[in-house]
Design an enzyme around this catalytic site. Sequence first.
Site, short mmCIF file in Angstrom:
data_model
loop_
_atom_site.label_atom_id
_atom_site.label_comp_id
_atom_site.label_asym_id
_atom_site.label_seq_id
_atom_site.Cartn_x
_atom_site.Cartn_y
_atom_site.Cartn_z
N GLY A 16 0.46 -5.11 0.61
CA GLY A 16 -0.64 -5.05 -0.33
C GLY A 16 -0.27 -5.62 -1.70
O GLY A 16 -1.13 -6.11 -2.42
N GLU A 49 3.70 -5.79 7.11
CA GLU A 49 2.89 -4.77 7.80
C GLU A 49 3.16 -4.70 9.28
O GLU A 49 3.06 -3.64 9.90
CB GLU A 49 1.39 -5.06 7.56
CG GLU A 49 0.90 -4.70 6.17
CD GLU A 49 1.11 -5.80 5.15
OE1 GLU A 49 1.92 -6.72 5.39
OE2 GLU A 49 0.44 -5.74 4.10
N ALA A 98 0.86 -1.18 0.00
CA ALA A 98 0.00 0.00 0.00
C ALA A 98 0.90 1.23 0.00
O ALA A 98 2.07 1.14 0.36
CB ALA A 98 -0.88 -0.02 1.25
N GLU A 150 -0.69 -9.19 -1.42
CA GLU A 150 -2.13 -9.45 -1.25
C GLU A 150 -2.87 -9.34 -2.58
O GLU A 150 -3.81 -10.08 -2.83
CB GLU A 150 -2.71 -8.49 -0.21
CG GLU A 150 -2.14 -8.76 1.18
CD GLU A 150 -2.60 -7.75 2.21
OE1 GLU A 150 -2.14 -6.58 2.14
OE2 GLU A 150 -3.43 -8.11 3.06
C1 TC6 Z 1 0.57 -2.48 3.29
O1 TC6 Z 1 0.82 -2.88 2.20
C2 TC6 Z 1 -0.72 -2.57 3.94
C3 TC6 Z 1 -1.72 -3.20 3.32
C4 TC6 Z 1 -3.02 -3.17 3.89
C5 TC6 Z 1 -3.95 -2.52 2.92
C6 TC6 Z 1 -5.24 -2.08 3.47
N1 TC6 Z 1 4.59 3.45 0.24
O2 TC6 Z 1 13.27 1.73 0.90
P1 TC6 Z 1 13.73 2.52 -0.25
C7 TC6 Z 1 9.38 4.94 -0.81
S1 TC6 Z 1 1.71 -1.67 4.19
C8 TC6 Z 1 5.07 4.67 -0.01
O3 TC6 Z 1 14.76 3.55 -0.03
P2 TC6 Z 1 14.89 0.17 -1.49
C9 TC6 Z 1 10.42 5.25 0.25
O4 TC6 Z 1 9.89 6.12 1.23
C10 TC6 Z 1 3.12 -1.59 3.16
N2 TC6 Z 1 6.36 4.92 -0.24
O5 TC6 Z 1 14.18 1.59 -1.49
C11 TC6 Z 1 11.50 5.89 -0.57
O6 TC6 Z 1 11.12 7.23 -0.83
P3 TC6 Z 1 12.22 8.39 -0.94
C12 TC6 Z 1 3.81 -2.87 3.12
C13 TC6 Z 1 7.21 3.89 -0.23
O7 TC6 Z 1 15.14 -0.16 -2.89
C14 TC6 Z 1 11.45 5.14 -1.88
O8 TC6 Z 1 10.15 4.55 -1.93
N3 TC6 Z 1 5.01 -2.70 2.38
C15 TC6 Z 1 6.77 2.58 0.04
O9 TC6 Z 1 16.00 0.18 -0.50
C16 TC6 Z 1 12.49 4.05 -2.01
O10 TC6 Z 1 12.42 3.20 -0.87
C17 TC6 Z 1 6.15 -2.36 2.97
O11 TC6 Z 1 6.21 -2.17 4.15
C18 TC6 Z 1 5.40 2.38 0.27
N4 TC6 Z 1 4.89 1.16 0.51
O12 TC6 Z 1 13.80 -0.83 -0.92
C19 TC6 Z 1 7.33 -2.24 2.06
N5 TC6 Z 1 7.84 1.74 0.00
O13 TC6 Z 1 13.09 7.98 -2.09
C20 TC6 Z 1 8.07 -0.99 2.33
C21 TC6 Z 1 8.90 2.51 -0.30
O14 TC6 Z 1 11.40 9.59 -1.17
N6 TC6 Z 1 9.14 -0.76 1.43
N7 TC6 Z 1 8.53 3.81 -0.43
O15 TC6 Z 1 12.94 8.38 0.39
C22 TC6 Z 1 10.32 -1.43 1.48
O16 TC6 Z 1 10.52 -2.34 2.25
C23 TC6 Z 1 11.40 -0.97 0.56
O17 TC6 Z 1 11.09 0.34 0.16
C24 TC6 Z 1 11.63 -1.83 -0.71
C25 TC6 Z 1 12.64 -1.11 -1.64
C26 TC6 Z 1 12.15 -3.19 -0.30
C27 TC6 Z 1 10.34 -1.99 -1.48
#
Ligand code: TC6
Length: 678
Positions: free
Chosen positions: A105, A128, A66, A108
């Site tokens: 998400g 999450e 998400a 999912e």
């Molecule tokens: C969910 O899905 C809930 C579902 C329920 C639904 C109802 N959203 O980490 P990096 C940005 S909860 C928005 O440096 P990497 C991050 O802030 C979500 N922004 O890259 C950064 O921005 P900046 C579950 C996001 O290559 C840029 O992207 N998912 C999101 O080292 C690059 O990120 C997670 O928890 C996001 N979801 O790693 C996954 N994700 O450049 C969270 C990233 O402006 N993400 N950004 O600073 C990660 O674990 C890692 O970002 C990665 C990529 C493994 C995808």
Amino acid sequence: MAAITSVVDLAMDGDVAVITIDSPPVNALSADVRDGLDGAFRAIAANPALKAAVLVCAGRTFIAGADISEFGKPPRGASLHAVQDAMEESAVPVVAAIHGTALGGGLEVALCAHYRVSDAKAKFGLPEVKLGLLPGAGGTQRLPRVVGAKKALEMVTSGAQMGAKDALAAGLVDEIVEGDLTAGAIAFARRIVAEGRPLKKVRDDTSKLGGDAAALAPMFADFRQSHARAFKGFDAPEANIKCIEAAVALPFEEGMKVERSEFMKLMSGLQATAQRHVFFAERQAAKIDGLDPKTELLPVKSVGIIGAGTMGGGIAMNFLSVGIPVTIVETKQEALDRGVAVIRRNYENSAKKGRFSMEEVEARMGRLTPTLALEDLKDADLIIEAVFENMDIKKDIFGKLDTIARPGAILASNTSYLNVDEIAASTTRPESVVGTHFFSPANVMRLLEVVRGARTSPQVLATAMATGKAIGKIGVVSGVCHGFIGNRMLGARQEQANKLILEGARPADVDRVLTDFGFPMGPFQMADLAGLDIGWSAETSKGVTVRDRLCEAGLRGQKNGKGFYDYDADRNRTPSPVAEAIILDYAAEKGINRRSIDDQEILERCLYPMVNEGAKILDEGMAQRASDVDIVWINGYGWPVYRGGPMFWAEHDAGRDTIAAALERMGMDVSPKLKSGW
Ligand code: TC6
């Protein structure tokens, strides 16, 4: 190709529809992406000529979840659940084609496809819980139906990722595609159509859950018990467990209701807000004020480390582990041998635990060159000094390094308190000098304070931060001040803790209040662990502090089983009567009237001055932003992540005004930013 929205395209490959999400950086499920998917599945449903659909992402990854930046804001765009339903109910098979990381998400959504294919490097996870949440888009109900309740339980409560090979074995993906993923996915889609394979809906298949509620009850009970310590204080793990239990015990739709209600509870709580803050704060910390993000980095292909003690050895391991050769210098052969042996033992222990092979141990040790000659650092790109915390010694070393190191080499000090500018002034190249303050154990702790001296060059600063990232650390930039960000605030807490035990609280009370708050240990447990005699010697002891007196009485902390606590052979602790008597005598000698001190006072006196110090650090510009202070405390000092860090806690929980008023009552000098906000 037809653009459904600016970030989602729908194209036709003959009778196969190809939906492509292209929403950098990570294809998160923003309103635009959801609207695009909604439009795409409507278009597919309206086209009777289509036989199958493939969902693929452009860029570096499949949907990474998400869009976290939308959380806590008013809803916009198509609902994710509606998009998922449209996908699952599609009359033609939908194949998700996954590369990079299918997270949250993203996974999912993929679980609503009828089939999933991936490349060999793809990873899958529901992280999450790390955001204080649970997978609220059916993940808690669908994942156990694919990988079994036990595996799903592990995944949702840890956020751990599964690699493509394991995902194939578990049935989470149906095929690993070699070569072009989209082409492979289209070919796969054609094949299932030709073979007349069914529209597999994960929701309908309970055969892999691993048993019914009664059969799995002991598994859930064991899981709760064995993870009780790790989950202490967090709301999200238990909510995740309840949802997996519901997946086992209830029909799909009923399970979804449990998921929804648990999700909403978490989403409206402070822990999720705090953990989301930490997610963005970590990424923000990497950004350096006033520095061009395109600043060219210096090469760091070889590292020199001065000092093979606990810190030097731990620091060396970080580099050896990622393939960077290290030359480590000591003054005496025994100390050098001891340091090298400790590094080897640490690696061997990890290998015994199955983290890597014995060959890998040898490969890492093979990158280490021990030496007694400082001159051997002449070719190193980065030299880190990690010797005793004494300015004269450090100045002497940096003076020598100035004559030895190659021009352009980075000269770093691991000092935890001392003035980096003064150290830099002992060289003719202060622009090359920077502080790199690691935390013990340096091979484990994620925090790295990067201390920006008055004359540190932008390139050196940027390279120090990038090097930290390369070795798996979270770097935070600090200005030059005594103790930098972390230890300076720790000092404010320790001062109060020391006063509290003289005024009437027991060390064990102070420790309990702080561990109940969520710290892994309290200040006196920490003192015992570190050793009470750090920086103390019998010859120079003046007997003026409680600590001097404890050391004089032979109390050294955990290392000799006696400190603020007595320790048995298994390190179980009980408050030490000797230490208590010494504290009482000391208080009497100083004429301190002891009184009963309640837990609330202990908490306030330990934490409020710390927050005040953090605010002063911001007043002085020593930290770039309040969230950097939070990152320091979470990653270096065990501040509970679900409380978001001291500055977040002050702002959103305890209240800045409340803290400022209490500090004024304590007669303390209150930071202007604590009053006005940061
Ligand atoms: C969910 O899905 C809930 C579902 C329920 C639904 C109802 N959203 O980490 P990096 C940005 S909860 C928005 O440096 P990497 C991050 O802030 C979500 N922004 O890259 C950064 O921005 P900046 C579950 C996001 O290559 C840029 O992207 N998912 C999101 O080292 C690059 O990120 C997670 O928890 C996001 N979801 O790693 C996954 N994700 O450049 C969270 C990233 O402006 N993400 N950004 O600073 C990660 O674990 C890692 O970002 C990665 C990529 C493994 C995808």
